[in-house]
Design a protein around this motif. Structure first.
Motif, short mmCIF file in Angstrom:
data_model
loop_
_atom_site.label_atom_id
_atom_site.label_comp_id
_atom_site.label_asym_id
_atom_site.label_seq_id
_atom_site.Cartn_x
_atom_site.Cartn_y
_atom_site.Cartn_z
N PHE A 129 0.82 -1.20 0.00
CA PHE A 129 0.00 0.00 0.00
C PHE A 129 0.86 1.25 0.00
CE2 PHE A 129 -2.33 -3.39 2.14
CZ PHE A 129 -3.48 -3.42 1.37
N ASP A 130 0.36 2.29 -0.65
CA ASP A 130 0.99 3.60 -0.60
C ASP A 130 0.70 4.23 0.76
OD1 ASP A 130 1.92 3.40 -3.22
OD2 ASP A 130 0.08 4.27 -4.05
N PRO A 131 1.57 5.13 1.23
CA PRO A 131 1.33 5.76 2.55
C PRO A 131 -0.05 6.38 2.68
CG PRO A 131 3.53 6.31 1.76
CD PRO A 131 2.82 5.59 0.63
N GLU A 132 -0.56 7.00 1.61
CA GLU A 132 -1.88 7.64 1.69
C GLU A 132 -3.03 6.64 1.76
OE1 GLU A 132 -0.49 7.63 -2.60
OE2 GLU A 132 0.40 8.30 -0.73
N GLU A 133 -2.76 5.36 1.51
CA GLU A 133 -3.81 4.33 1.60
C GLU A 133 -3.93 3.74 3.00
OE1 GLU A 133 -4.08 2.28 -2.74
OE2 GLU A 133 -2.21 1.89 -1.64
N LEU A 134 -2.97 4.00 3.87
CA LEU A 134 -3.03 3.45 5.22
C LEU A 134 -4.27 3.98 5.93
CD1 LEU A 134 0.71 3.58 6.28
CD2 LEU A 134 -0.59 1.66 5.36
N SER A 160 -17.08 -20.28 -5.06
CA SER A 160 -17.73 -19.04 -5.48
C SER A 160 -16.78 -17.90 -5.09
CB SER A 160 -19.09 -18.89 -4.81
OG SER A 160 -18.94 -18.91 -3.41
N MET A 161 -17.14 -16.68 -5.41
CA MET A 161 -16.29 -15.54 -5.06
C MET A 161 -16.30 -15.37 -3.54
SD MET A 161 -14.28 -13.33 -6.38
CE MET A 161 -14.72 -13.16 -8.10
N LEU A 162 -15.12 -15.36 -2.95
CA LEU A 162 -14.95 -15.16 -1.52
C LEU A 162 -14.65 -13.69 -1.29
CD1 LEU A 162 -12.51 -18.16 -1.05
CD2 LEU A 162 -14.98 -18.19 -0.67
N GLU A 163 -15.25 -13.08 -0.29
CA GLU A 163 -14.99 -11.67 -0.01
C GLU A 163 -14.60 -11.48 1.44
OE1 GLU A 163 -17.03 -7.22 -0.22
OE2 GLU A 163 -18.20 -8.95 -0.84
N ASP A 164 -13.59 -10.64 1.64
CA ASP A 164 -13.17 -10.26 2.98
C ASP A 164 -12.94 -8.76 2.97
OD1 ASP A 164 -12.50 -10.55 5.65
OD2 ASP A 164 -10.42 -11.09 5.24
N VAL A 165 -13.12 -8.12 4.10
CA VAL A 165 -12.90 -6.68 4.22
C VAL A 165 -11.85 -6.49 5.31
CG1 VAL A 165 -13.95 -4.45 4.75
CG2 VAL A 165 -15.28 -6.19 3.53
N PHE A 166 -10.85 -5.66 5.02
CA PHE A 166 -9.82 -5.36 6.01
C PHE A 166 -9.33 -3.93 5.82
CE2 PHE A 166 -7.42 -6.72 2.36
CZ PHE A 166 -6.27 -5.96 2.38
N THR A 167 -8.66 -3.42 6.83
CA THR A 167 -8.09 -2.08 6.79
C THR A 167 -6.58 -2.18 6.59
OG1 THR A 167 -9.83 -1.23 8.24
CG2 THR A 167 -7.82 0.09 8.07
N ALA A 168 -6.05 -1.39 5.68
CA ALA A 168 -4.61 -1.35 5.44
C ALA A 168 -3.95 -0.66 6.64
CB ALA A 168 -4.30 -0.61 4.15
N THR A 169 -3.26 -1.43 7.46
CA THR A 169 -2.63 -0.89 8.66
C THR A 169 -1.11 -0.76 8.52
OG1 THR A 169 -2.52 -3.12 9.59
CG2 THR A 169 -4.43 -1.76 10.20
N ASN A 170 -0.54 -1.43 7.53
CA ASN A 170 0.90 -1.37 7.26
C ASN A 170 1.12 -1.25 5.76
OD1 ASN A 170 2.00 -1.86 9.97
ND2 ASN A 170 1.01 -3.86 9.75
N ARG A 171 2.27 -0.76 5.37
CA ARG A 171 2.59 -0.62 3.94
C ARG A 171 2.67 -1.98 3.26
NH1 ARG A 171 6.28 3.37 1.84
NH2 ARG A 171 5.38 2.56 -0.05
N ILE A 172 3.13 -3.01 3.98
CA ILE A 172 3.22 -4.37 3.45
C ILE A 172 2.45 -5.28 4.39
CG2 ILE A 172 4.75 -6.27 2.87
CD1 ILE A 172 6.92 -4.17 2.29
N MET A 173 1.47 -6.00 3.84
CA MET A 173 0.66 -6.91 4.65
C MET A 173 0.60 -8.27 3.96
SD MET A 173 -2.50 -4.43 5.83
CE MET A 173 -3.25 -5.69 6.85
N GLN A 174 0.81 -9.33 4.75
CA GLN A 174 0.66 -10.69 4.25
C GLN A 174 -0.82 -11.06 4.40
OE1 GLN A 174 3.34 -12.10 2.86
NE2 GLN A 174 4.42 -10.25 3.47
N ARG A 175 -1.43 -11.52 3.32
CA ARG A 175 -2.85 -11.88 3.34
C ARG A 175 -2.99 -13.38 3.09
NH1 ARG A 175 -6.12 -9.37 5.86
NH2 ARG A 175 -7.80 -10.01 4.46
N ARG A 176 -4.00 -13.97 3.74
CA ARG A 176 -4.23 -15.41 3.62
C ARG A 176 -5.73 -15.68 3.71
NH1 ARG A 176 -1.50 -20.39 6.62
NH2 ARG A 176 -3.23 -21.86 6.47
#
Length: 121
Positions: A26-31, A55-71
C-alpha cells in the motif's frame, strides 16, 4: 500485489482445503483505508472454460501497514475440488479494491492470478 500462491491439502476424509496467500503493498496515503478482497479458486481446463471450485470469496480489512501478508483458507468437499479424473491444475484469482473503488466504472483495481498448481483431491 506480489507472491500470489495457492496450495491444497486434504482436510479430513471428505473435504479439501485450499490456501490462498499473497503480499499486499500500500501507498502511505492508503493506510487506514478499508479494502475489499475478492478471491476465487478455479481449475484450469485445456478444452472449454475453466471450472469454478469456489464461489467468489470476499473479505474486508483495513490497510494498517505498507506491506501486509494476506491469507484465505477455504474448505470444500473433495468431489467439488475433483472436477476431472486424475490431477487438477488449480489457480486463484484475486482482486483488491478500496472502498471508494468498489464500482468497476469508478477506477482500476489490483488484480492478480496465481500460477497454476497441480493438486490431487
Amino acid at each position: 500485489m506480489t507472491n500470489q500462491q495457492v496450495s491444497g491439502s486434504p482436510a479430513g476424509a471428505s473435504d479439501y482445503r485450499f490456501t490462498i496467500t499473497y503480499t499486499a503493498r500500500f501507498d502511505p496515503e492508503e493506510l487506514g483505508t478499508e479494502f475489499h478482497e475478492f478471491m476465487k479458486v478455479r481449475e484450469s481446463d485445456v478444452v472449454g472454460s475453466d471450472d469454478d471450485i469456489t464461489s467468489m470469496l470476499e473479505d474486508v480489512f483495513t490497510a494498517t501497514n505498507r506491506i501486509m501478508q494476506r491469507r484465505q483458507d477455504v474448505i470444500v468437499q473433495r468431489d467439488v475440488a475433483d472436477t476431472e479424473i486424475g490431477q487438477e491444475e488449480v489457480y486463484a484469482e484475486i482482486s483488491l479494491r478500496s472502498q471508494q473503488n468498489l464500482d468497476p466504472v469508478v477506477g482500476p483495481d489490483c488484480r492478480a492470478t496465481t500460477q497454476p498448481k497441480v493438486v490431487n483431491p
